[in-house]
Write a protein that holds these residues in place. Structure first.
Motif, short mmCIF file in Angstrom:
data_model
loop_
_atom_site.label_atom_id
_atom_site.label_comp_id
_atom_site.label_asym_id
_atom_site.label_seq_id
_atom_site.Cartn_x
_atom_site.Cartn_y
_atom_site.Cartn_z
N ASP A 30 14.69 -1.72 9.86
CA ASP A 30 14.31 -2.17 11.20
C ASP A 30 15.28 -1.59 12.22
OD1 ASP A 30 13.39 -3.45 13.44
OD2 ASP A 30 14.21 -5.40 12.91
N LYS A 31 14.80 -0.66 13.02
CA LYS A 31 15.66 -0.03 14.02
C LYS A 31 15.26 -0.42 15.44
CE LYS A 31 17.27 3.70 11.22
NZ LYS A 31 16.53 4.08 10.09
N GLU A 32 14.61 -1.56 15.58
CA GLU A 32 14.20 -2.00 16.92
C GLU A 32 15.41 -2.19 17.82
OE1 GLU A 32 11.87 -2.40 19.95
OE2 GLU A 32 11.12 -1.93 17.96
N TRP A 33 16.53 -2.65 17.27
CA TRP A 33 17.74 -2.82 18.06
C TRP A 33 18.21 -1.48 18.63
CZ3 TRP A 33 22.05 -0.11 16.60
CH2 TRP A 33 22.07 0.39 15.28
N ALA A 34 18.10 -0.41 17.84
CA ALA A 34 18.52 0.91 18.31
C ALA A 34 17.55 1.44 19.37
CB ALA A 34 18.61 1.88 17.14
N ARG A 59 24.80 0.49 31.51
CA ARG A 59 26.09 0.87 30.94
C ARG A 59 26.22 0.25 29.55
NH1 ARG A 59 31.74 0.39 34.15
NH2 ARG A 59 33.07 1.15 32.47
N LEU A 60 26.36 1.11 28.55
CA LEU A 60 26.54 0.65 27.18
C LEU A 60 27.96 0.96 26.72
CD1 LEU A 60 23.25 1.99 25.54
CD2 LEU A 60 23.68 -0.28 26.47
N ARG A 61 28.42 0.22 25.74
CA ARG A 61 29.73 0.49 25.16
C ARG A 61 29.62 1.74 24.28
NH1 ARG A 61 29.59 -5.52 24.31
NH2 ARG A 61 30.87 -6.31 25.99
N PRO A 62 30.70 2.50 24.17
CA PRO A 62 30.67 3.70 23.33
C PRO A 62 30.25 3.41 21.89
CG PRO A 62 32.62 3.73 24.71
CD PRO A 62 31.96 2.38 24.91
N ALA A 63 30.64 2.27 21.35
CA ALA A 63 30.24 1.92 19.98
C ALA A 63 28.74 1.69 19.89
CB ALA A 63 30.99 0.68 19.51
N GLN A 64 28.14 1.10 20.92
CA GLN A 64 26.70 0.89 20.94
C GLN A 64 25.97 2.24 20.94
OE1 GLN A 64 26.82 -1.59 24.54
NE2 GLN A 64 25.65 -3.11 23.40
N ILE A 65 26.45 3.16 21.75
CA ILE A 65 25.83 4.48 21.82
C ILE A 65 25.96 5.19 20.49
CG2 ILE A 65 26.01 6.76 22.91
CD1 ILE A 65 26.89 5.25 25.49
N ALA A 66 27.14 5.16 19.89
CA ALA A 66 27.38 5.85 18.63
C ALA A 66 26.51 5.29 17.51
CB ALA A 66 28.85 5.76 18.25
N MET A 67 26.45 3.97 17.39
CA MET A 67 25.69 3.35 16.30
C MET A 67 24.19 3.55 16.47
SD MET A 67 27.85 -0.14 15.70
CE MET A 67 26.72 -0.76 14.49
N ALA A 68 23.68 3.36 17.67
CA ALA A 68 22.24 3.46 17.90
C ALA A 68 21.76 4.90 17.79
CB ALA A 68 21.87 2.87 19.25
N ALA A 102 21.70 5.83 14.15
CA ALA A 102 20.60 5.17 13.44
C ALA A 102 19.27 5.86 13.70
CB ALA A 102 20.52 3.70 13.86
N LEU A 103 19.12 6.43 14.89
CA LEU A 103 17.86 7.09 15.24
C LEU A 103 17.91 8.60 15.00
CD1 LEU A 103 17.11 5.18 18.56
CD2 LEU A 103 16.05 4.82 16.31
N GLY A 104 19.05 9.12 14.53
CA GLY A 104 19.18 10.54 14.27
C GLY A 104 19.14 11.37 15.54
N GLU A 105 19.76 10.85 16.58
CA GLU A 105 19.74 11.51 17.88
C GLU A 105 21.15 11.72 18.41
OE1 GLU A 105 15.58 9.63 19.56
OE2 GLU A 105 17.45 8.72 20.21
N THR A 106 21.25 12.54 19.45
CA THR A 106 22.48 12.73 20.20
C THR A 106 22.21 12.26 21.62
OG1 THR A 106 23.08 14.64 18.87
CG2 THR A 106 24.15 14.43 21.01
N TRP A 107 23.03 11.35 22.10
CA TRP A 107 22.87 10.82 23.46
C TRP A 107 24.00 11.37 24.31
CZ3 TRP A 107 21.78 4.87 22.75
CH2 TRP A 107 20.66 4.71 21.94
N SER A 108 23.63 12.07 25.37
CA SER A 108 24.63 12.66 26.25
C SER A 108 24.06 12.86 27.64
CB SER A 108 25.07 14.01 25.67
OG SER A 108 26.00 14.64 26.50
N ASP A 109 24.85 12.58 28.64
CA ASP A 109 24.46 12.78 30.04
C ASP A 109 23.14 12.12 30.40
OD1 ASP A 109 26.77 14.36 30.47
OD2 ASP A 109 25.74 16.12 29.66
N MET A 166 18.40 13.42 22.55
CA MET A 166 17.80 14.58 21.89
C MET A 166 17.96 14.43 20.39
SD MET A 166 19.43 17.44 24.39
CE MET A 166 21.00 16.58 24.44
N PRO A 167 17.00 14.95 19.61
CA PRO A 167 17.15 14.92 18.15
C PRO A 167 18.39 15.69 17.73
CG PRO A 167 14.94 15.67 18.78
CD PRO A 167 15.77 15.60 20.02
#
Length: 62
Positions: free
Chosen positions: A16-20, A32-41, A44-51, A55-56
């Motif tokens: 269940d990745k609904e949280w991500a 505004r998310l915490r860095p740990a939230q960004i890293a974990m989510a 979990a989704l196999g993505e890179t979040w930046s700017d 992106m996958p």
């Protein structure tokens, strides 16, 4: 002034990745998310979040 997003409750079910997905929506909305939230989510989704974009992840094997 923007507030930091609260940590959503994560499901014990590993599939269940609904949280991500919820964190992705918040991130894309500019919350505004915490860095740990960004890293974990993003992991979990196999993505890179930046700017403010998601992106996958590109495999290093490719």
């Amino acid at each position: 002034m923007r507030r930091e997003a609260s940590i959503p409750k994560m499901s014990a079910d590993a599939g269940d990745k609904e949280w991500a997905k919820r964190l992705r929506r918040m991130y894309l909305a500019g919350e505004r998310l915490r860095p740990a939230q960004i890293a974990m989510a993003s992991a979990a989704l196999g993505e890179t979040w930046s700017d403010g974009r998601c992106m996958p992840r590109v495999s290093e094997e490719a």
